[in-house]
Write a protein that holds these residues in place. Structure first.
Motif, PDB file in Angstrom:
ATOM      1  N   UNK A  81      25.678 -36.948   7.556  1.00  0.00           N
ATOM      2  CA  UNK A  81      25.938 -35.704   6.841  1.00  0.00           C
ATOM      3  C   UNK A  81      26.019 -34.576   7.859  1.00  0.00           C
ATOM      4  N   UNK A  82      27.106 -33.804   7.784  1.00  0.00           N
ATOM      5  CA  UNK A  82      27.289 -32.661   8.690  1.00  0.00           C
ATOM      6  C   UNK A  82      27.338 -31.392   7.856  1.00  0.00           C
ATOM      7  N   UNK A  83      26.433 -30.450   8.153  1.00  0.00           N
ATOM      8  CA  UNK A  83      26.354 -29.211   7.375  1.00  0.00           C
ATOM      9  C   UNK A  83      27.047 -28.032   8.045  1.00  0.00           C
ATOM     10  N   UNK A  84      27.809 -28.299   9.098  1.00  0.00           N
ATOM     11  CA  UNK A  84      28.495 -27.241   9.826  1.00  0.00           C
ATOM     12  C   UNK A  84      27.824 -26.916  11.140  1.00  0.00           C
ATOM     13  N   UNK A  85      26.566 -27.345  11.269  1.00  0.00           N
ATOM     14  CA  UNK A  85      25.829 -27.095  12.512  1.00  0.00           C
ATOM     15  C   UNK A  85      25.181 -28.352  13.070  1.00  0.00           C
ATOM     16  N   UNK A  86      24.583 -29.156  12.176  1.00  0.00           N
ATOM     17  CA  UNK A  86      23.858 -30.344  12.647  1.00  0.00           C
ATOM     18  C   UNK A  86      24.231 -31.566  11.808  1.00  0.00           C
ATOM     19  N   UNK A  87      24.058 -32.727  12.423  1.00  0.00           N
ATOM     20  CA  UNK A  87      24.240 -33.995  11.742  1.00  0.00           C
ATOM     21  C   UNK A  87      22.887 -34.522  11.293  1.00  0.00           C
ATOM     22  N   UNK A  88      22.867 -35.094  10.084  1.00  0.00           N
ATOM     23  CA  UNK A  88      21.715 -35.867   9.616  1.00  0.00           C
ATOM     24  C   UNK A  88      22.191 -37.301   9.463  1.00  0.00           C
ATOM     25  N   UNK A  89      21.432 -38.244  10.025  1.00  0.00           N
ATOM     26  CA  UNK A  89      21.818 -39.646  10.015  1.00  0.00           C
ATOM     27  C   UNK A  89      20.921 -40.408   9.037  1.00  0.00           C
ATOM     28  N   UNK A  90      21.541 -41.255   8.231  1.00  0.00           N
ATOM     29  CA  UNK A  90      20.816 -42.129   7.305  1.00  0.00           C
ATOM     30  C   UNK A  90      21.168 -43.563   7.659  1.00  0.00           C
ATOM     31  N   UNK A  91      20.161 -44.331   8.087  1.00  0.00           N
ATOM     32  CA  UNK A  91      20.381 -45.723   8.448  1.00  0.00           C
ATOM     33  C   UNK A  91      19.354 -46.600   7.746  1.00  0.00           C
ATOM     34  N   UNK A  92      19.723 -47.870   7.567  1.00  0.00           N
ATOM     35  CA  UNK A  92      18.796 -48.816   6.964  1.00  0.00           C
ATOM     36  C   UNK A  92      17.602 -49.046   7.891  1.00  0.00           C
ATOM     37  N   UNK A  93      16.419 -49.111   7.265  1.00  0.00           N
ATOM     38  CA  UNK A  93      15.189 -49.375   8.003  1.00  0.00           C
ATOM     39  C   UNK A  93      14.335 -50.301   7.143  1.00  0.00           C
ATOM     40  N   UNK A  94      14.127 -51.536   7.615  1.00  0.00           N
ATOM     41  CA  UNK A  94      13.336 -52.509   6.848  1.00  0.00           C
ATOM     42  C   UNK A  94      11.946 -51.985   6.499  1.00  0.00           C
ATOM     43  N   UNK A  95      11.401 -51.131   7.329  1.00  0.00           N
ATOM     44  CA  UNK A  95      10.048 -50.614   7.112  1.00  0.00           C
ATOM     45  C   UNK A  95      10.006 -49.471   6.103  1.00  0.00           C
ATOM     46  N   UNK A  96      11.180 -48.976   5.717  1.00  0.00           N
ATOM     47  CA  UNK A  96      11.229 -47.843   4.791  1.00  0.00           C
ATOM     48  C   UNK A  96      11.978 -48.242   3.524  1.00  0.00           C
ATOM     49  N   UNK A  97      11.258 -48.511   2.416  1.00  0.00           N
ATOM     50  CA  UNK A  97      11.935 -48.941   1.186  1.00  0.00           C
ATOM     51  C   UNK A  97      12.832 -47.870   0.570  1.00  0.00           C
ATOM     52  N   UNK A  98      12.703 -46.621   0.998  1.00  0.00           N
ATOM     53  CA  UNK A  98      13.562 -45.553   0.494  1.00  0.00           C
ATOM     54  C   UNK A  98      14.776 -45.294   1.340  1.00  0.00           C
ATOM     55  N   UNK A  99      15.004 -46.161   2.350  1.00  0.00           N
ATOM     56  CA  UNK A  99      16.189 -45.983   3.198  1.00  0.00           C
ATOM     57  C   UNK A  99      17.404 -46.625   2.530  1.00  0.00           C
ATOM     58  N   UNK A 100      18.586 -46.332   3.068  1.00  0.00           N
ATOM     59  CA  UNK A 100      19.828 -46.896   2.541  1.00  0.00           C
ATOM     60  C   UNK A 100      19.801 -48.423   2.721  1.00  0.00           C
ATOM     61  N   UNK A 101      20.465 -49.162   1.815  1.00  0.00           N
ATOM     62  CA  UNK A 101      20.361 -50.625   1.816  1.00  0.00           C
ATOM     63  C   UNK A 101      21.054 -51.295   2.998  1.00  0.00           C
ATOM     64  N   UNK A 102      22.089 -50.679   3.547  1.00  0.00           N
ATOM     65  CA  UNK A 102      22.745 -51.225   4.741  1.00  0.00           C
ATOM     66  C   UNK A 102      23.589 -50.165   5.410  1.00  0.00           C
ATOM     67  N   UNK A 103      24.106 -50.476   6.597  1.00  0.00           N
ATOM     68  CA  UNK A 103      24.766 -49.476   7.437  1.00  0.00           C
ATOM     69  C   UNK A 103      26.289 -49.561   7.458  1.00  0.00           C
ATOM     70  N   UNK A 104      26.890 -50.377   6.578  1.00  0.00           N
ATOM     71  CA  UNK A 104      28.356 -50.435   6.459  1.00  0.00           C
ATOM     72  C   UNK A 104      28.741 -49.766   5.148  1.00  0.00           C
ATOM     73  N   UNK A 105      29.347 -48.596   5.251  1.00  0.00           N
ATOM     74  CA  UNK A 105      29.596 -47.746   4.091  1.00  0.00           C
ATOM     75  C   UNK A 105      31.062 -47.863   3.662  1.00  0.00           C
ATOM     76  N   UNK A 106      31.286 -48.141   2.376  1.00  0.00           N
ATOM     77  CA  UNK A 106      32.652 -48.275   1.845  1.00  0.00           C
ATOM     78  C   UNK A 106      33.069 -47.111   0.947  1.00  0.00           C
TER      79      UNK A 106
END
Length: 194
Positions: free
Chosen positions: A15-40
């Motif tokens: 996610x880019x807000x015009x100044x910074x990027x926020x990255x969301x990646x899958x993390x097995x240790x975090x159940x609230x993370x995205x399910x995988x890193x290949x986005x369609x």
């Protein structure tokens, strides 16, 4: 604030807000993370949640306040999606979520929180024309157009049935890649053959 959402292949969601990027990646240790890193697929619903389809791990809803993901993945029970490959997600004017998968289309009903499933049935000419679906559009009249490798299926909420179009109906190819409505009476359909 306007944000640019970027889906990557093996790089997760950015996610880019015009100044910074926020990255969301899958993390097995975090159940609230995205399910995988290949986005369609990426879309935003009317509640400003980001909906993200993946190549092999269903779809995710990013809560705009908590920044955590709710996961919708294949399960053997009826109240789940039928395939973990999600190529498109559409919120229609009724606020139902249409999830385009490699095994038909699943619809998450806003009022009940339950899924209904649309798949091809050889014995029903008003079923989905093919289970190999790839794209979706809602037109100005509220009809839902689903593109497949075997033609186009158009769903009418009033009848609960699909009308199907293919090469015999005049399409240049049965595989339809994208649709665009350009006025009330016309839809452009793109295919490998024009």
């Amino acid at each position: 604030a306007q944000k640019l959402w970027i889906g990557t292949y093996f790089g997760g969601l950015d996610c880019y807000d015009g100044q910074t990027f926020t990255h969301y990646k899958h993390n097995d240790a975090n159940p609230g993370s995205i399910t995988e890193d290949r986005i369609c697929a990426i879309t935003e619903d009317s509640d400003h949640n980001i909906l993200v389809g993946t190549l092999s791990a269903g779809f995710n809803k990013l809560d705009s306040k908590t920044k955590t993901f709710t996961h919708y993945v294949y399960a053997s029970d009826d109240n789940a999606i039928h395939s973990n490959y999600v190529s498109r997600i559409l919120e229609d004017r009724r606020k139902n979520l249409w999830v385009v998968t490699s095994y038909g289309v699943d619809v998450l009903l806003k009022k009940t929180g339950k899924f209904i499933h649309y798949i091809h049935d050889d014995n029903n000419p008003n079923s989905l024309i093919s289970n190999n679906t790839n794209n979706i559009m809602e037109d100005k009249e509220g009809l839902i157009w689903v593109t497949t490798r075997e033609g186009i299926s158009i769903f009418d909420y009033q009848t609960g049935k699909f009308t199907n179009l293919d090469k015999q109906s005049g399409l240049p190819d049965n595989t339809i890649i994208d649709l665009q409505e350009y006025d009330k009476n016309n839809v452009w359909a793109s295919s490998p053959n024009g």
